[in-house]
Design a protein around this motif. Structure first.
Motif, PDB file in Angstrom:
ATOM      1  N   ILE A 361      16.009  58.437  27.960  1.00 31.45           N
ATOM      2  CA  ILE A 361      16.997  59.464  27.648  1.00 31.45           C
ATOM      3  C   ILE A 361      18.382  59.028  28.110  1.00 31.45           C
ATOM      4  N   TYR A 362      18.475  58.481  29.315  1.00 29.49           N
ATOM      5  CA  TYR A 362      19.775  58.236  29.912  1.00 29.49           C
ATOM      6  C   TYR A 362      20.326  56.834  29.674  1.00 29.49           C
ATOM      7  N   ASN A 363      19.491  55.895  29.270  1.00 24.51           N
ATOM      8  CA  ASN A 363      19.978  54.527  29.130  1.00 24.51           C
ATOM      9  C   ASN A 363      19.326  53.830  27.946  1.00 24.51           C
ATOM     10  N   GLU A 364      20.101  53.011  27.293  1.00 25.05           N
ATOM     11  CA  GLU A 364      19.602  52.184  26.215  1.00 25.05           C
ATOM     12  C   GLU A 364      18.798  51.018  26.784  1.00 25.05           C
ATOM     13  N   PRO A 365      17.964  50.374  25.936  1.00 21.93           N
ATOM     14  CA  PRO A 365      17.160  49.251  26.438  1.00 21.93           C
ATOM     15  C   PRO A 365      18.007  48.149  27.075  1.00 21.93           C
ATOM     16  N   GLU A 366      19.211  47.933  26.553  1.00 22.40           N
ATOM     17  CA  GLU A 366      20.052  46.858  27.080  1.00 22.40           C
ATOM     18  C   GLU A 366      20.410  47.067  28.554  1.00 22.40           C
ATOM     19  N   PHE A 367      20.509  48.328  28.959  1.00 16.20           N
ATOM     20  CA  PHE A 367      20.787  48.599  30.370  1.00 16.20           C
ATOM     21  C   PHE A 367      19.665  48.048  31.239  1.00 16.20           C
ATOM     22  N   TRP A 368      18.413  48.341  30.851  1.00 12.75           N
ATOM     23  CA  TRP A 368      17.278  47.877  31.643  1.00 12.75           C
ATOM     24  C   TRP A 368      17.088  46.370  31.495  1.00 12.75           C
ATOM     25  N   ARG A 369      17.507  45.813  30.385  1.00  8.67           N
ATOM     26  CA  ARG A 369      17.525  44.350  30.265  1.00  8.67           C
ATOM     27  C   ARG A 369      18.409  43.741  31.344  1.00  8.67           C
ATOM     28  N   ASP A 370      19.600  44.316  31.544  1.00  9.62           N
ATOM     29  CA  ASP A 370      20.513  43.793  32.561  1.00  9.62           C
ATOM     30  C   ASP A 370      19.943  43.984  33.965  1.00  9.62           C
ATOM     31  N   VAL A 371      19.318  45.146  34.207  1.00  6.86           N
ATOM     32  CA  VAL A 371      18.714  45.376  35.526  1.00  6.86           C
ATOM     33  C   VAL A 371      17.649  44.322  35.796  1.00  6.86           C
ATOM     34  N   ARG A 372      16.785  44.074  34.843  1.00  5.79           N
ATOM     35  CA  ARG A 372      15.723  43.075  35.010  1.00  5.79           C
ATOM     36  C   ARG A 372      16.310  41.678  35.222  1.00  5.79           C
ATOM     37  N   ALA A 373      17.369  41.370  34.510  1.00  4.20           N
ATOM     38  CA  ALA A 373      17.975  40.045  34.652  1.00  4.20           C
ATOM     39  C   ALA A 373      18.502  39.842  36.069  1.00  4.20           C
ATOM     40  N   HIS A 374      19.171  40.838  36.610  1.00  3.02           N
ATOM     41  CA  HIS A 374      19.662  40.738  37.988  1.00  3.02           C
ATOM     42  C   HIS A 374      18.518  40.560  38.973  1.00  3.02           C
ATOM     43  N   LEU A 375      17.446  41.326  38.784  1.00  2.00           N
ATOM     44  CA  LEU A 375      16.305  41.220  39.687  1.00  2.00           C
ATOM     45  C   LEU A 375      15.645  39.852  39.586  1.00  2.00           C
ATOM     46  N   THR A 376      15.502  39.350  38.385  1.00  5.73           N
ATOM     47  CA  THR A 376      14.878  38.045  38.197  1.00  5.73           C
ATOM     48  C   THR A 376      15.715  36.948  38.832  1.00  5.73           C
ATOM     49  N   ASP A 377      17.034  37.023  38.675  1.00  9.35           N
ATOM     50  CA  ASP A 377      17.908  36.019  39.275  1.00  9.35           C
ATOM     51  C   ASP A 377      17.817  36.036  40.791  1.00  9.35           C
ATOM     52  N   SER A 378      17.728  37.214  41.375  1.00 10.32           N
ATOM     53  CA  SER A 378      17.768  37.341  42.825  1.00 10.32           C
ATOM     54  C   SER A 378      16.393  37.197  43.465  1.00 10.32           C
ATOM     55  N   LEU A 379      15.389  37.890  42.903  1.00  9.52           N
ATOM     56  CA  LEU A 379      14.046  37.881  43.485  1.00  9.52           C
ATOM     57  C   LEU A 379      13.192  36.720  42.992  1.00  9.52           C
ATOM     58  N   GLY A 380      13.518  36.237  41.831  1.00  7.06           N
ATOM     59  CA  GLY A 380      12.652  35.244  41.205  1.00  7.06           C
ATOM     60  C   GLY A 380      11.615  35.888  40.316  1.00  7.06           C
ATOM     61  N   MET A 381      11.637  37.199  40.233  1.00  9.54           N
ATOM     62  CA  MET A 381      10.731  37.931  39.356  1.00  9.54           C
ATOM     63  C   MET A 381      11.298  39.332  39.171  1.00  9.54           C
ATOM     64  N   PHE A 405       9.753  53.595  20.932  1.00  8.74           N
ATOM     65  CA  PHE A 405       9.113  53.077  22.140  1.00  8.74           C
ATOM     66  C   PHE A 405       9.182  51.554  22.196  1.00  8.74           C
ATOM     67  N   HIS A 406       8.995  50.915  21.062  1.00  5.07           N
ATOM     68  CA  HIS A 406       8.953  49.452  21.070  1.00  5.07           C
ATOM     69  C   HIS A 406      10.288  48.843  21.468  1.00  5.07           C
ATOM     70  N   ARG A 407      11.367  49.535  21.278  1.00  5.55           N
ATOM     71  CA  ARG A 407      12.658  49.022  21.725  1.00  5.55           C
ATOM     72  C   ARG A 407      12.641  48.764  23.230  1.00  5.55           C
ATOM     73  N   TYR A 408      11.817  49.518  23.968  1.00  7.62           N
ATOM     74  CA  TYR A 408      11.737  49.384  25.413  1.00  7.62           C
ATOM     75  C   TYR A 408      10.544  48.526  25.834  1.00  7.62           C
ATOM     76  N   THR A 409       9.377  48.799  25.246  1.00  7.07           N
ATOM     77  CA  THR A 409       8.157  48.163  25.743  1.00  7.07           C
ATOM     78  C   THR A 409       7.959  46.737  25.242  1.00  7.07           C
ATOM     79  N   ASP A 410       8.662  46.322  24.204  1.00  8.72           N
ATOM     80  CA  ASP A 410       8.460  44.954  23.711  1.00  8.72           C
ATOM     81  C   ASP A 410       8.958  43.915  24.704  1.00  8.72           C
ATOM     82  N   GLU A 411       9.990  44.274  25.502  1.00  4.76           N
ATOM     83  CA  GLU A 411      10.547  43.263  26.402  1.00  4.76           C
ATOM     84  C   GLU A 411      10.745  43.748  27.839  1.00  4.76           C
ATOM     85  N   TYR A 412      11.036  45.029  28.015  1.00 10.06           N
ATOM     86  CA  TYR A 412      11.558  45.437  29.314  1.00 10.06           C
ATOM     87  C   TYR A 412      10.623  46.324  30.133  1.00 10.06           C
TER      88      TYR A 412
END
Length: 1011
Positions: A361-381, A405-412
C-alpha cells in the motif's frame, strides 16, 4: 583558571594499567588549543584519573581514525565515575568527529545520567538523559546513514547522519566542577561491521508450519499500572506479577511458536527506541520462560506513502525515497546485528525474516528493491521479506490480483502473510494465495491468519461487531488451515482497544488461545495441547449486557479433552436476582478433535427478556455438563447486567468463558463496594472497593461497566476509585514482582518509579451515564490458576429527597473542564490559563486540585446552584492563612449557598433571606491540613450546616434567590488556600441521615489516614 597547570597535574596523576586492546591503539592525550604544549602518550589502554585532581579541565584521549564511510561499532567502558554532589558537570564521553569539524558526544556523567551532546560548532543543541548505574558501557554503532547509541546494552538514541562523514573517534574527560572525581576509562575498541555468513542451502518447500502472534509494542498490557485508567473495553487476566513472561508462557503453552514484535515505522527516535526496549524485554522473558520453542521476529510498520515522514520529523525535510530506503535498511540491519547471535531470533531455513506490514500500500516494489540492495551491500545478504498486503478489496472481498502480487514476489519478497480478514467472503483469501504460489519456483511462503473478531471504538471509523461467539475465529483460522498454509499469523491489531487480543482477558480468559491451540495442533499433526482436564473442556459464550425486551442466547463449544469423548450434554440456566429460574437450555454435542459448537437458538426457541424486567439488576448463569454418567457443575460464571434504558455506554462484547478454568468448588469471595455487598449501593461519586472473603492467595481484577478498573493483583492490594475511570495506584514490591518491575519496556516512554507504578491521568472515553448508575464486578484467581467471577454490584447517586445535579471531582483539569458527572450540564470551565489550580496528591494514589493566593477564581454557570431548596457538599483541605478564604462565593445580594473559611479557621455558610439580610452559620474551629467534609442544606425554611457528618449550626431562612456571579476558589483578594477534592450539588434538601451516610462513605477512602 590556569588550564595548562591543571592538565600538567593531570598528566602526572595517570595510573597506567594492563593493556586491553592491540598495540598501536593505546591512549593518547591531546592538548586543547587553549592549553598548548601539553602532550601525553601511552600504549596502555586504561586511563585512571584520581579524585584528588580538581577541575575544571578537559582531556582528549585515544583518538582512532575512521576511514571513509565504513560501518563500525565502537565501545568504551567507564569503570567508575564517582558522583559529585548536586552536579552533573563531570563527564566521560565517547566523541564522534566528522570531516566537517562537527562533533557529537556520547557519554556518562557524575549524576549517573547518560547524555547525548550534539555540537554544531557553537552552543549545545541537544541534551537528554537516562538513568544508569556505574560501571557502564558506552557504544556507538554506525550503519549506513544512521548512528545508534547504546548504554549498558540498551539502545537509547538513534540519529541520521544526513550525509556526514565520520573522520575519527576519541575519548573525552570533562570536569567543569572544580571538584575531583574518580574516573576509570578504557580505551576505544573499534570493530568493523563486516558481512555475515549467509545460508548456502537453497530456499525450498516444505516449510515448517509455525504459528506467529503479533505483539504491539505501544500497547502491551504490562506497560500499564495495576490500576491503570484507560479506555479499554477488556484487559489482561494475567496477574501483574507475570508481566511479559506470563504472556510468553500462555502463548507457548497453547502452541504459539514466535511473537512478532511490532515496530511503528522508522519515523523518529521517540517511536523506535521503546520498540527496541520491548524487543529486549520480550527476549528476556522468552529466555527465562519454560517455552523453549518460542522465538521472535520484527514486524515493521513503515508508511512513507511517497515521502518519508521520518525525515521531516528529524528536520531533514526531504521526500527523496532513495534516502528513505537507506534509513529503512539501516534500521532493519541494526535490528538483525543486535540479535543475530540469539537463537531465539526466528529464521526460516537459516535466514532471518522481516514482516513488512502493508508493504504494497505504502511503497512501490522499487522502494523495497533499494532497501534490499542496501542490506545486501552491507550485510552480504538480504533477510527474507514477508509481504503484508493491504487494502479493502483483499481484506473485505478476497480479491486477489496475481499480476499486482508478482510485481513484489518475483524479486523482492519470498513470503506473503495475511494480516487481517474482516469481510464475509475474505476468509478464502489465504487459500487463493496458497493455490497460486503452491508450486512456484523459487517457492513463496504463504502465512494465513486467525482473527477473533473486531470492534473499533475510534470515532468516525467503521464499527464491525461479530456477535457470533467463537465462530469468527474458527472460520478465519479454519479456512487458512484447510488451505494447508505454511504458517498462521494471529492478528491482534490494536489488542484491547479493538477487541482483537488473544492474551487471557476478563471476558475470555484463555478461550481464544484454547481454540487456536486445538485447531493448530491438528493442523501440525500434534496431539491436543493442554488436553488433560478435570472435566470436558468447553467454552460457554453469551452476552455481557442486555436491555429489557432483548433476546438472550448462548453457544457451547466442546474442545478435545484427554480422558473424555463421545456424546456430551450441557444444561445452562439463567436466574434473576431472587433466584427464580428465567430460562434453561439443554444442548448436546460430541467431545472430539472436531470442534463442535452448539448454539441454543439453533436447537430451541430464542429467549427474550420481558420488557417489564427490572432494570439495574443482574442475571446469574450456571452450567452443568453431563458426560459418561457424571455431572460437572460450573458456578462463578460472570453475570449479565440488565441495563436501564438511560445507560448510554453498553459493552457490546461477549463473555466466552472456558468452564473447565473456573474454580471447581466455588469461592466465597465477593466484591465489596463502599463497605457493602448489596445489589445496589448508594454512592455520591467516590467509590472504594476491596475483595471480601475468600481464601488466602487470591488475586483479583475489577471492572466498572465491564471496563477496566484494576488489573489482576494480590487481594490485599485494595483500591479506591475516586472518579470512574481514574483509579488509585497499587504499591508493588519490586522483590515480589521482578518480571514486571524489571521489564525494560517502560523506560524511555513512561518512566517507572521502582517502588510505585506510574499513575496515568487518562480521561474516560465517555462521560458517566445519566444519574451516575454503574455496575462493578471482579475476576478472582486462585493459587491453582482457576477463576471465579463475583456477583455484580450496582452503584447509584443519592435519590431520595434531593437529586444530584452537579458532581465534580477535582482530580485535574480535563481538556479545559472539570466535568459535571451527573450529566446535567454545567461543567466548570477552566480553559488553559496559567493561573489555573495545580494537580497535587493527597497521597501517591489520590490527585486533587490545589489553590493558592496566585490561583485565579473561576466563574461558574449562572444556574450552578438551584434557586430554592438545595444542598452543597464540599470536601476540601485548607491551610491556615489568618485571612478570610472563599471556596464558593457570590455577591451579597444573590447569595444562595456561600462557602467560606474565616480568619479564625471556622467554616462559614451563608444565604440571603427574603428581606435581603444575610443568614450566617459558623462551625467550630477546623484543623488545617486535614480533609474535611462540609454540607450546606437549605430546605426553603431553614439553613443547616454539617461538618464531617454532624450538624453544627442552623437558623431560619426563607426566600428564593437567583444566581448571579458565582465564583469558585475566591473573590477579590480572599483566595482559597488548600485543595479541593470534590463538590456535589443537589436540587433539594438532604436529610441528616443522608449527610451522615455520605460522610461514612467518604471515610471509607481514608483520606486522612497516614501514608
Amino acid at each position: 583558571m590556569n588550564i595548562p597547570t591543571q592538565l600538567r597535574c593531570l598528566c602526572l596523576s595517570f595510573v597506567l594499567l594492563l593493556p586491553l586492546f592491540a598495540a598501536g591503539a593505546g591512549i593518547e592525550v591531546e592538548p586543547e588549543a587553549k592549553a598548548p604544549g601539553v602532550d601525553y602518550k601511552a600504549e596502555q589502554a586504561l586511563l585512571v584519573i584520581p579524585s584528588t585532581l580538581k577541575g575544571p579541565y578537559q582531556v582528549k584521549a585515544g583518538a582512532v581514525d575512521i576511514t571513509g564511510d565504513e560501518n563500525f561499532a565502537a565501545t568504551v567502558e567507564v569503570e567508575r565515575l564517582e558522583r559529585l554532589a548536586a552536579s552533573g558537570e563531570c563527564e566521560a564521553n565517547l566523541v564522534i568527529e566528522f570531516a566537517n569539524g562537527e562533533i557529537w558526544k556520547w557519554g556518562y556523567n557524575a549524576r549517573e545520567k547518560v547524555i547525548v551532546d550534539a555540537h554544531r560548532g557553537e552552543e549545545l543543541i541537544y541534551r537528554n538523559g537516562w538513568t544508569a548505574t556505574a560501571p557502564t558501557g558506552l557504544k556507538v554503532v554506525r550503519i549506513g546513514q544512521s548512528v545508534f547509541f547504546e548504554q549498558a546494552g540498551r539502545l537509547v538514541y538513534y540519529r541520521p547522519l544526513e550525509g556526514r562523514s565520520v573522520s575519527r573517534l576519541w575519548l573525552e574527560v570533562d570536569n567543569r566542577t572544580g571538584q575531583g572525581a574518580d574516573i576509570r576509562l578504557s580505551g576505544i575498541e573499534v570493530s568493523p561491521l563486516g558481512t555475515v555468513d549467509a545460508p548456502t542451502a537453497p530456499y525450498a518447500r516444505p516449510f515448517a508450519k509455525k504459528v506467529f502472534m503479533n505483539v504491539l509494542g505501544w500497547m502491551p498490557p504490562e506497560k500499564f499500572p495495576a490500576t491503570f485508567a484507560e479506555q479499554y473495553y477488556d484487559f489482561p487476566a494475567l496477574p501483574v506479577a507475570d508481566g511479559i513472561r506470563g504472556q510468553v508462557e500462555a502463548m507457548g503453552k497453547h502452541g504459539v511458536d514466535a511473537v512478532l514484535l511490532d515496530f511503528l515505522g522508522t519515523k523518529r527516535p521517540s517511536m523506535i527506541l521503546p520498540q527496541f526496549d520491548m524487543s529486549d524485554a520480550w527476549l528476556k522473558a522468552i529466555r527465562e520462560s519454560s517455552t523453549p520453542q518460542m522465538q521472535f521476529a520484527p514486524f515493521w510498520e513503515y508508511d512513507s506513502g511517497g515521502a518519508d515522514p521520518y525525515h521531516s520529523s528529524a528536520g531533514i525535510g526531504t521526500d527523496n525515497l532513495a534516502d528513505a530506503a537507506r534509513f529503512v535498511a539501516d534500521i532493519i540491519e541494526y535490528n538483525y546485528r543486535r540479535y543475530q547471535e540469539d537463537p531465539e531470533l526466528y529464521r526460516l531455513q537459516g535466514r532471518p525474516v522481516d514482516f513488512l506490514y502493508n508493504s504494497m500500500i505504502y511503497n512501490e516494489p522499487e522502494f523495497w528493491r533499494d532497501v534490499r540492495a542496501h542490506l545486501t551491500d552491507s550485510l552480504g545478504m538480504a533477510p527474507i521479506f514477508s509481504l503484508g498486503p493491504g487494502g479493502l478489496p483483499m481484506t473485505l472481498h478476497a480479491e486477489f490480483d496475481p499480476d499486482y502480487f508478482h510485481r513484489y514476489t518475483d524479486e523482492y519478497f519470498e513470503s506473503v502473510f495475511v494480516f487481517n480478514l474482516w469481510g464475509p467472503t475474505a476468509d478464502v483469501f489465504p487459500g487463493k494465495i496458497m493455490d497460486h504460489y503452491r508450486d512456484r519456483e523459487p517457492p513463496v511462503q504463504v502465512i494465513g491468519t486467525a482473527v477473533p473478531g473486531y470492534w473499533s471504538v475510534r470515532h468516525n471509523h467503521r464499527t464491525i461487531v461479530h456477535p457470533r461467539f467463537t465462530e469468527r475465529l474458527r472460520e478465519s483460522l479454519g479456512e487458512s488451515l484447510a488451505a494447508d498454509v505454511d504458517g498462521v499469523h494471529v492478528t491482534t491489531w490494536n489488542d484491547f482497544w479493538e477487541n482483537t487480543h488473544f492474551v487471557p482477558s476478563f471476558s475470555f480468559l484463555d478461550s481464544r488461545l484454547e481454540v487456536l491451540s486445538a485447531m493448530t495442533a491438528k493442523w501440525k499433526g500434534e496431539p491436543a495441547r493442554d488436553g488433560a482436564s478435570r472435566m470436558p473442556r468447553a467454552i460457554l459464550s453469551y452476552r455481557k449486557v442486555v436491555y429489557p425486551g432483548e433476546p438472550i442466547d448462548f453457544e457451547l463449544l466442546f474442545l478435545p479433552t484427554e480422558g473424555f469423548g463421545g456424546e456430551t450434554t450441557a444444561t445452562v440456566r439463567f436466574y434473576n436476582e431472587d433466584g427464580a429460574e428465567l430460562f434453561a437450555g439443554r444442548v448436546e454435542a460430541s467431545v472430539s478433535d472436531d470442534l463442535v459448537p452448539v448454539r441454543a437458538s439453533e436447537v430451541g426457541e430464542e429467549w427474550v427478556l420481558p420488557r417489564s424486567f427490572p432494570q439495574k439488576t443482574a442475571i446469574t448463569v450456571e452450567a452443568v455438563i453431563e458426560q459418561g454418567g457424571e455431572e460437572f457443575a460450573c458456578y462463578n460464571l460472570p453475570q449479565i447486567a440488565v441495563l436501564p434504558f438511560s445507560f448510554l455506554d453498553p459493552d457490546l462484547l461477549l463473555y466466552s468463558v472456558p468452564l473447565h478454568r473456573l474454580i471447581p468448588d466455588g469461592t466465597d469471595a465477593e466484591l465489596e463496594i463502599n463497605g457493602e455487598l448489596a445489589g445496589t449501593v448508594t454512592t455520591d461519586g467516590l467509590v472504594g472497593y476491596r475483595l471480601a472473603g475468600g481464601e488466602d492467595g487470591l488475586q483479583f481484577a475489577v471492572t466498572r461497566n465491564s471496563h477496566a478498573v484494576r488489573m489482576m493483583a494480590d487481594a490485599e492490594l485494595a483500591g479506591s476509585e475516586f472518579f470512574p475511570g481514574r483509579n488509585s495506584k497499587i504499591v508493588l514490591q519490586p522483590n515480589r514482582y521482578e518480571c514486571f518491575i524489571d521489564a525494560m519496556s517502560d523506560q524511555g516512554r513512561r518512566p517507572m518509579v521502582p517502588e510505585i507504578q506510574n499513575w496515568r491521568a487518562a480521561k474516560s472515553l465517555y462521560p458517566i451515564e445519566l444519574g451516575g448508575d454503574s455496575y462493578y464486578a471482579a475476576l478472582v484467581l486462585d493459587a491453582e490458576g482457576h477463576y471465579a467471577y463475583t456477583p455484580i454490584v450496582w452503584t447509584q447517586f443519592e435519590r431520595e429527597g434531593a437529586r444530584c445535579v452537579g458532581s465534580y471531582v477535582f482530580n485535574g483539569i480535563e481538556q479545559g473542564y472539570v466535568r459535571n458527572r451527573s450529566a446535567a450540564g454545567r461543567d466548570i470551565e477552566f480553559g488553559t490559563r496559567a493561573n489555573n489550580p495545580k494537580t497535587v496528591f493527597l497521597r501517591p494514589d489520590f490527585p486533587v486540585m490545589a489553590w493558592g493566593p496566585e490561583t485565579g477564581p473561576v466563574s461558574l454557570p449562572i444556574d450552578f446552584l438551584p434557586p430554592a431548596a438545595a444542598s452543597v457538599e464540599c470536601v476540601f483541605r485548607f491551610e491556615h492563612s489568618g485571612e478570610p478564604q472563599v471556596i464558593l462565593g457570590q455577591s451579597h445580594h444573590s447569595r444562595q449557598l456561600d462557602l467560606r473559611i474565616n480568619e479564625a479557621d471556622q467554616f462559614v455558610l451563608s444565604r440571603v433571606d427574603e428581606t435581603g439580610q444575610s443568614v450566617e452559620l459558623i462551625s467550630p474551629v477546623l484543623k488545617p491540613g486535614v480533609v474535611h467534609q462540609v454540607v450546606g442544606v437549605y430546605d426553603g425554611l431553614e439553613l443547616r450546616l454539617y461538618v464531617n457528618g454532624v450538624e453544627v449550626d442552623s437558623a431560619p431562612c426563607r426566600g428564593v434567590r437567583t444566581g448571579e456571579g458565582i465564583w469558585l476558589g475566591g473573590i477579590g483578594d480572599e483566595r482559597f488556600q488548600g485543595e479541593l477534592v470534590r463538590m456535589n450539588v443537589f436540587n433539594g434538601a438532604l436529610s441528616a441521615d443522608q449527610v451522615e451516610a455520605m460522610h461514612e462513605r467518604l471515610e471509607l477512602l481514608e483520606l486522612n489516614a497516614p501514608n
